[in-house]
Design an enzyme around this catalytic site. Sequence first.
Site, PDB file in Angstrom:
ATOM      1  N   HIS A  75      -9.255   3.201 -11.844  1.00 22.58           N
ATOM      2  CA  HIS A  75      -8.168   3.013 -12.812  1.00 22.58           C
ATOM      3  C   HIS A  75      -7.163   4.152 -12.747  1.00 22.58           C
ATOM      4  O   HIS A  75      -6.017   4.001 -13.132  1.00 22.58           O
ATOM      5  CB  HIS A  75      -8.723   2.868 -14.251  1.00 22.58           C
ATOM      6  N   LYS A 116     -18.707  10.223  -6.766  1.00 27.66           N
ATOM      7  CA  LYS A 116     -19.766  11.207  -6.477  1.00 27.66           C
ATOM      8  C   LYS A 116     -20.252  10.996  -5.052  1.00 27.66           C
ATOM      9  O   LYS A 116     -20.201   9.867  -4.527  1.00 27.66           O
ATOM     10  CB  LYS A 116     -20.951  11.028  -7.438  1.00 27.66           C
ATOM     11  N   SER A 373     -11.307  22.129 -11.523  1.00 33.52           N
ATOM     12  CA  SER A 373     -11.003  21.478 -10.239  1.00 33.52           C
ATOM     13  C   SER A 373      -9.623  20.830 -10.302  1.00 33.52           C
ATOM     14  O   SER A 373      -8.859  20.853  -9.334  1.00 33.52           O
ATOM     15  CB  SER A 373     -12.034  20.394  -9.924  1.00 33.52           C
TER      16      SER A 373
HETATM   17  P1  NAD Z   1     -27.441  24.558  -8.135  1.00 32.47           P
HETATM   18  O1  NAD Z   1     -27.979  23.993  -6.891  1.00 32.47           O
HETATM   19  O2  NAD Z   1     -26.502  25.712  -8.056  1.00 32.47           O
HETATM   20  O3  NAD Z   1     -28.613  25.005  -9.137  1.00 32.47           O
HETATM   21  C1  NAD Z   1     -29.644  24.195  -9.586  1.00 32.47           C
HETATM   22  C2  NAD Z   1     -30.860  25.074  -9.862  1.00 32.47           C
HETATM   23  O4  NAD Z   1     -31.877  24.286 -10.473  1.00 32.47           O
HETATM   24  C3  NAD Z   1     -31.458  25.678  -8.593  1.00 32.47           C
HETATM   25  O5  NAD Z   1     -31.590  27.079  -8.748  1.00 32.47           O
HETATM   26  C4  NAD Z   1     -32.826  24.980  -8.476  1.00 32.47           C
HETATM   27  O6  NAD Z   1     -33.801  25.809  -7.885  1.00 32.47           O
HETATM   28  C5  NAD Z   1     -33.131  24.665  -9.930  1.00 32.47           C
HETATM   29  N1  NAD Z   1     -34.103  23.589 -10.103  1.00 32.47           N
HETATM   30  C6  NAD Z   1     -34.226  22.430  -9.413  1.00 32.47           C
HETATM   31  N2  NAD Z   1     -35.250  21.697  -9.893  1.00 32.47           N
HETATM   32  C7  NAD Z   1     -35.798  22.404 -10.917  1.00 32.47           C
HETATM   33  C8  NAD Z   1     -36.867  22.178 -11.794  1.00 32.47           C
HETATM   34  N3  NAD Z   1     -37.611  21.068 -11.746  1.00 32.47           N
HETATM   35  N4  NAD Z   1     -37.150  23.127 -12.728  1.00 32.47           N
HETATM   36  C9  NAD Z   1     -36.423  24.265 -12.813  1.00 32.47           C
HETATM   37  N5  NAD Z   1     -35.368  24.531 -11.981  1.00 32.47           N
HETATM   38  C10 NAD Z   1     -35.072  23.621 -11.050  1.00 32.47           C
HETATM   39  O7  NAD Z   1     -26.776  23.316  -8.899  1.00 32.47           O
HETATM   40  P2  NAD Z   1     -25.644  23.352 -10.010  1.00 32.47           P
HETATM   41  O8  NAD Z   1     -24.336  23.198  -9.336  1.00 32.47           O
HETATM   42  O9  NAD Z   1     -25.895  24.470 -10.924  1.00 32.47           O
HETATM   43  O10 NAD Z   1     -25.927  21.945 -10.735  1.00 32.47           O
HETATM   44  C11 NAD Z   1     -26.939  21.810 -11.711  1.00 32.47           C
HETATM   45  C12 NAD Z   1     -26.674  20.568 -12.529  1.00 32.47           C
HETATM   46  O11 NAD Z   1     -25.372  20.666 -13.131  1.00 32.47           O
HETATM   47  C13 NAD Z   1     -26.659  19.253 -11.764  1.00 32.47           C
HETATM   48  O12 NAD Z   1     -27.142  18.223 -12.598  1.00 32.47           O
HETATM   49  C14 NAD Z   1     -25.189  19.016 -11.491  1.00 32.47           C
HETATM   50  O13 NAD Z   1     -24.877  17.643 -11.293  1.00 32.47           O
HETATM   51  C15 NAD Z   1     -24.595  19.517 -12.794  1.00 32.47           C
HETATM   52  N6  NAD Z   1     -23.183  19.890 -12.708  1.00 32.47           N
HETATM   53  C16 NAD Z   1     -22.752  20.807 -11.794  1.00 32.47           C
HETATM   54  C17 NAD Z   1     -21.405  21.137 -11.762  1.00 32.47           C
HETATM   55  C18 NAD Z   1     -20.863  22.199 -10.837  1.00 32.47           C
HETATM   56  O14 NAD Z   1     -19.669  22.546 -10.967  1.00 32.47           O
HETATM   57  N7  NAD Z   1     -21.647  22.764  -9.953  1.00 32.47           N
HETATM   58  C19 NAD Z   1     -20.499  20.498 -12.623  1.00 32.47           C
HETATM   59  C20 NAD Z   1     -20.984  19.575 -13.566  1.00 32.47           C
HETATM   60  C21 NAD Z   1     -22.328  19.283 -13.591  1.00 32.47           C
END
Ligand code: NAD
Length: 482
Positions: A75, A116, A373
């Site tokens: 959209h 995504k 972003s």
């Molecule tokens: P990342 O890879 O930097 O960090 C994720 C962390 O979670 C890692 O250190 C990993 O070891 C840990 N992890 C994984 N499984 C785990 C578990 N079972 N128990 C404890 N720790 C665990 O990822 P991120 O970019 O920080 O993203 C994290 C979440 O935030 C995701 O759901 C992502 O979709 C969401 N998110 C990220 C962004 C962004 O800008 N990076 C934006 C919006 C939402």
Amino acid sequence: MATTTKPKKVKINKQASFYESVNRNFDKAAALTTIPKGLLEQIKVCNSVYQMSFPVKIGNQYQVIEAYRVQHSHHRLPTKGGIRFSHLVNQDEVMALAALMSYKCAIVDVPFGGAKGGVKVSPRSMTPQQLEKITRRYTTELIRKGFIGPGVDVPAPDYGTSSREMAWIMDTYMTFNHGEIDAPACVTGKPVAQHGIQGRTEATGRGVFYGIREMLSYEDDVKAIGLTPGIEGKTMVIQGLGNVGSYTGMISVKEGGAIIIGVSEIEGTIYNPQGIELEKLLRYRRDKGTILGFPGSKSLSEREDWIAIDCDILVPAALESQIHGNNAHRVKAKVIAEAANGPVTAEAEEILLKKGVVIIPDMYVNAGGVTVSYFEWLKNLSHHRFGRLEKRYRAGTYSGILDQIEEHTGGLIGTRERSTLTKGADEVDLVRSGLEETMITSYRQIRDIWKRKKNVEDLRTAAFVNALNKIANDYVRMGVFP
Ligand code: NAD
């Protein structure tokens, strides 16, 4: 303290998939709108789903990589959403995440559709060279199918990716689109020196902090859950010490005065009621490869015990479906801030709402990343750094005003005060200010629906109602082609 009682088993027939869970929340909110049924269906479905397999050669071995890009809603264009690298990636997950992006963009008034991407690899088990190969090949597949471009679809970092991968994506895109002046806007979250923007790395965590602070600023709302207003002194537990979790924690402590009493990572969970210093913990983990054994902390027996720590705010910042129908009853926190996407399943939400927990939903609270972003995309299209043209000019104007005040009052403004009062805004100041404004304004819109509309009983439903009305409005005003 973490609970020592055995978790009670709650009988749940079948856990909904992530995409089903998002759609269940969608349906709950859609029933409270006056949007026509067919239009709701159009908003709900994923518009384009591209599933691909491609080969990479690793050493002498061939490896087939499974990957996805889903554009949930056209959209508004471009579509926008991160790229996830994880061995758990699957189509259902990428569709759910793409759908959340559409609603998220609408909530924070970022003029994009949702998308995504996901690549089914385990980044921890690969070398940077192997990851670069995979990233460049994945980007090439997106280019071949017209699934990337500054006005088409703009990826960003997500779980398992960072600015490094974004630079590879940009370089690959530019190689195939030689001479396209806006090419750097094909992806965001790039390194600052590679057409990125100051403040993007911390943006999602900073946005989570602003979201929590805003929720806790309404006296009536916090009193209703037995808390006092303000984030200062509130205890927080974080799951996932990656990009989002670590910045949420560090900024909440530094700028809000929160106390981190528990942290959970893949290797386990630590607890310290006196507070855990995240900078030190990050250094400790980098050196030792684990958070366990961090001085002053106690390791809990099960990794999942973070859920049961008695705290004010729980911040799941790892992956989806972490709080589900079988463990939601263990939650003791008053507030859950969904820093991750989809960390609370629809079944868990029912249990938590009955317990009176306030859930600040993902599609609002982690929207700081896409907001900044958007600023980066604007910077790339305008080809200049924000603040560059006016910073010195404004500093001069403010200085002139202070000179006049001194002259008319006969007083003297101290050097420190003068330098603070005359500072022109840098790029990072403007980015933070724009993000703060976005998070505050968006929360007020959602809260207003939550408090004003009968039948809207929680913040997620309010956020959905807000998003659906905005998207539906676009369709109604634009009309449907042909
Ligand atoms: P990342 O890879 O930097 O960090 C994720 C962390 O979670 C890692 O250190 C990993 O070891 C840990 N992890 C994984 N499984 C785990 C578990 N079972 N128990 C404890 N720790 C665990 O990822 P991120 O970019 O920080 O993203 C994290 C979440 O935030 C995701 O759901 C992502 O979709 C969401 N998110 C990220 C962004 C962004 O800008 N990076 C934006 C919006 C939402």
